[in-house]
Motif scaffolding. Structure first.
Motif, PDB file in Angstrom:
ATOM      1  N   GLN A 197       0.859  -1.183   0.000  1.00 62.89           N
ATOM      2  CA  GLN A 197       0.000   0.000   0.000  1.00 62.89           C
ATOM      3  C   GLN A 197       0.893   1.229   0.000  1.00 62.89           C
ATOM      4  N   LEU A 198       0.693   2.113  -0.933  1.00 65.25           N
ATOM      5  CA  LEU A 198       1.594   3.245  -1.115  1.00 65.25           C
ATOM      6  C   LEU A 198       0.851   4.556  -0.903  1.00 65.25           C
ATOM      7  N   ALA A 199       1.632   5.617  -0.729  1.00 65.98           N
ATOM      8  CA  ALA A 199       1.036   6.934  -0.478  1.00 65.98           C
ATOM      9  C   ALA A 199       1.084   7.775  -1.747  1.00 65.98           C
ATOM     10  N   THR A 200      -0.064   8.308  -2.128  1.00 63.93           N
ATOM     11  CA  THR A 200      -0.148   9.180  -3.305  1.00 63.93           C
ATOM     12  C   THR A 200       0.880  10.304  -3.197  1.00 63.93           C
ATOM     13  N   GLY A 201       1.617  10.520  -4.285  1.00 64.45           N
ATOM     14  CA  GLY A 201       2.573  11.626  -4.319  1.00 64.45           C
ATOM     15  C   GLY A 201       3.967  11.254  -3.833  1.00 64.45           C
ATOM     16  N   SER A 202       4.096  10.124  -3.118  1.00 62.58           N
ATOM     17  CA  SER A 202       5.428   9.717  -2.664  1.00 62.58           C
ATOM     18  C   SER A 202       6.184   9.052  -3.804  1.00 62.58           C
ATOM     19  N   SER A 203       7.504   9.075  -3.700  1.00 60.75           N
ATOM     20  CA  SER A 203       8.343   8.467  -4.731  1.00 60.75           C
ATOM     21  C   SER A 203       8.901   7.145  -4.222  1.00 60.75           C
ATOM     22  N   TYR A 204       8.886   6.146  -5.065  1.00 61.62           N
ATOM     23  CA  TYR A 204       9.324   4.798  -4.686  1.00 61.62           C
ATOM     24  C   TYR A 204      10.367   4.288  -5.664  1.00 61.62           C
ATOM     25  N   VAL A 205      11.307   3.511  -5.156  1.00 65.40           N
ATOM     26  CA  VAL A 205      12.242   2.802  -6.028  1.00 65.40           C
ATOM     27  C   VAL A 205      11.950   1.317  -5.877  1.00 65.40           C
ATOM     28  N   VAL A 206      11.560   0.694  -6.968  1.00 65.25           N
ATOM     29  CA  VAL A 206      11.295  -0.745  -6.959  1.00 65.25           C
ATOM     30  C   VAL A 206      12.561  -1.471  -7.383  1.00 65.25           C
ATOM     31  N   THR A 207      12.956  -2.450  -6.586  1.00 66.40           N
ATOM     32  CA  THR A 207      14.007  -3.367  -7.024  1.00 66.40           C
ATOM     33  C   THR A 207      13.307  -4.665  -7.363  1.00 66.40           C
ATOM     34  N   CYS A 208      13.344  -5.021  -8.641  1.00 67.55           N
ATOM     35  CA  CYS A 208      12.631  -6.204  -9.095  1.00 67.55           C
ATOM     36  C   CYS A 208      13.667  -7.235  -9.518  1.00 67.55           C
TER      37      CYS A 208
END
Ligand code: C2O
Ligand code: CU
Length: 475
Positions: free
Chosen positions: A388-399
């Motif tokens: 669950q993520l927060a609108t407007g926040s920036s995320y880095v996905v390591t896949c």
């Protein structure tokens, strides 16, 4: 790893818009239906039950950036379907993912989609239920979004290279789109290769010494290609519809190719040689290079000048704040047997009762993202969100791909920035909506979270149908 199970209260994401309310509206009546098409050639038997939008195979839709499409969709297929606007940033309730954002549209049924077009570029749309079957039989359309700024960058010709194989028997009729062996490995390949629907590679006339904009899309659900040409003066100028800045001369990329998996798009600039000469566009991934298309230079009075790659206008999509990101980590893996490991959605969650139509999922589960697979348990329950993520926040996905096969991973509703790969150290950073993750590779990409319930899945459609899909709840 963040993998909080949301509590339902207050967690229904807002279905945000990406254009101002007064944006010009274009009404579009769209239908999906079946027809007969001569896929193997004019003198061969017609293929029955070909699926197309508006009764027109490979139809190309073209609109101006900033337009809002008000789509009145009608399902004339004998099976349920939905329409997903691949790569478009819009309200999630028009994203076409059953049962996450809407229910399937039954035969004869209709659905109104609100599709803002905030970004110029090269997109496509396709169903998001029984994708393997319906896309496999031809159901997709290209969507080009033009823009005044972009038109200032001049080309002398534009052509399309649509990579889509067909699974046909000798009688020209469909054979099973999916096999267990394919679904659990690299996917089930077509029996016949084709470009733009034609089993004979197209020949396209382009002004000699001119610049052709070649738009390549892998509409196939399985095939991965190594896009390249036998010509020096060619550059990769856009990826998934977003400008690649600076543009890259193809020969300067690792191995002189751009590897593309299902759903990925690439725009090439090809500077044509002199009159009568040809440029061949190849897939170099197969043991014998496969000819996708030949560009034939014809004299139109243009003069020879030095080749210079063209920079398209930069993407205006929201970009992640790389100085302030939160980490997310996911493993792409073979399914460990159990389909859903995490606890189900809480009973008070608005989606706890949503059931996946059995037509939308495969018979078996072969794949998972971080141990969770998209449904296929008996109850066809929706799995809980990956995070669950927060609108407007920036995320880095390591896949990280711990399987033996490559997976083109697609995130809905966002343009993301591919930052790095554990294998391809020389790759420039670029924007995309789908990124290939090779066996034993970790890819990092960053995005700014937009409100909605958005799926993240492999675009080898059989992988997606057999577990390789998860979703984010962004609120
Ligand atoms: Cu072409 Cu779920 O996407
Ligand atoms: Cu996959």
């Amino acid at each position: 790893m963040l993998s909080a199970i949301p509590s339902a209260i207050g967690q229904v994401p807002a279905s945000i818009d990406t254009l101002p309310p007064n944006a010009p509206v274009k009404r579009l009546s769209l239908s999906a239906g079946e027809m007969d098409v001569h896929l193997l050639g004019p003198d061969k038997p017609a293929t029955k039950h070909f699926c197309a939008y508006d009764g027109e195979p490979f139809k190309i839709f073209r609109f101006e950036r900033g337009t809002r499409l008000a789509v009145d969709f009608k399902n004339n297929l004998p099976d349920p379907t939905t329409v997903h606007w691949h790569g478009i940033r819009g309200p999630y309730l028009s994203d076409g993912v059953a049962p996450l954002t809407q229910d399937v549209i039954q035969p004869g049924g209709t659905f109104a989609y609100n599709v803002p077009l905030p970004d110029a570029g090269f997109y496509f749309f396709h169903p998001h239920c029984d994708e393997t079957g319906q896309v496999g039989r031809g159901l997709f359309s290209l969507l080009i979004v033009d823009d005044a700024e972009e038109r200032k960058v001049k080309f002398d010709a534009e052509c399309f290279v649509v990579v889509k194989d067909w699974r046909l028997g000798d009688d020209g009729q469909w054979i099973a789109m999916s096999t267990d062996e394919g679904a659990s490995t690299a996917g089930t390949f077509g029996t016949v290769r084709a470009t733009n629907g034609s089993v004979t590679p197209p020949r396209v006339e382009v002004p000699a010494y001119g610049d052709a904009r070649v738009r390549v899309i892998i509409a196939d659900s399985t095939r991965v290609i190594d896009l390249g040409t036998d010509h020096d003066d060619a550059a990769l100028i856009a990826v998934d519809g977003q400008a690649l800045l600076p543009p890259q001369v193809l020969d300067n990329l690792p191995d002189g190719i751009w590897r593309m998996g299902p759903a990925m798009r690439a725009d090439l600039q090809v500077r044509m040689p002199g009159p009568g000469e040809e440029v061949k566009i190849f897939d170099y991934r197969t043991s014998e290079p496969y000819l996708l298309t030949t560009l034939v230079a014809v004299d139109k009075g243009l003069k020879k000048t030095a080749f210079k790659p063209k920079a398209l206008p930069a993407s205006i999509a929201p970009m992640p704040d790389l100085a302030k990101t939160l980490p997310l980590e996911y493993l792409v893996q073979v399914s460990a047997g159990a389909t859903i490991v995490s606890p189900p959605l809480p009973a008070d969650d608005p989606l706890s009762k949503a059931l996946v139509d059995s037509l939308c999922v495969g018979q078996k589960t072969h794949w998972a993202i971080s141990r969770d697979s998209w449904s296929t348990d008996e109850a066809l329950r929706l799995p809980p969100p990956l995070s669950q993520l927060a609108t407007g926040s920036s995320y880095v996905v390591t896949c990280t791909n711990v399987t033996k096969h490559v997976h083109p991973m697609h995130l809905h509703g966002h343009v993301f920035k591919v930052l790095s790969s554990s294998k391809k150290k020389t790759m420039p950073q670029y924007l995309a909506d789908t990124v290939l993750v090779e066996p034993n590779e970790s890819v990092q990409f960053a995005f700014k979270a937009a409100s909605g319930n958005w799926v993240f899945h492999c675009h080898i459609l059989e992988h997606m149908d057999t577990g390789l899909m998860g979703w984010f709840r962004i609120a």
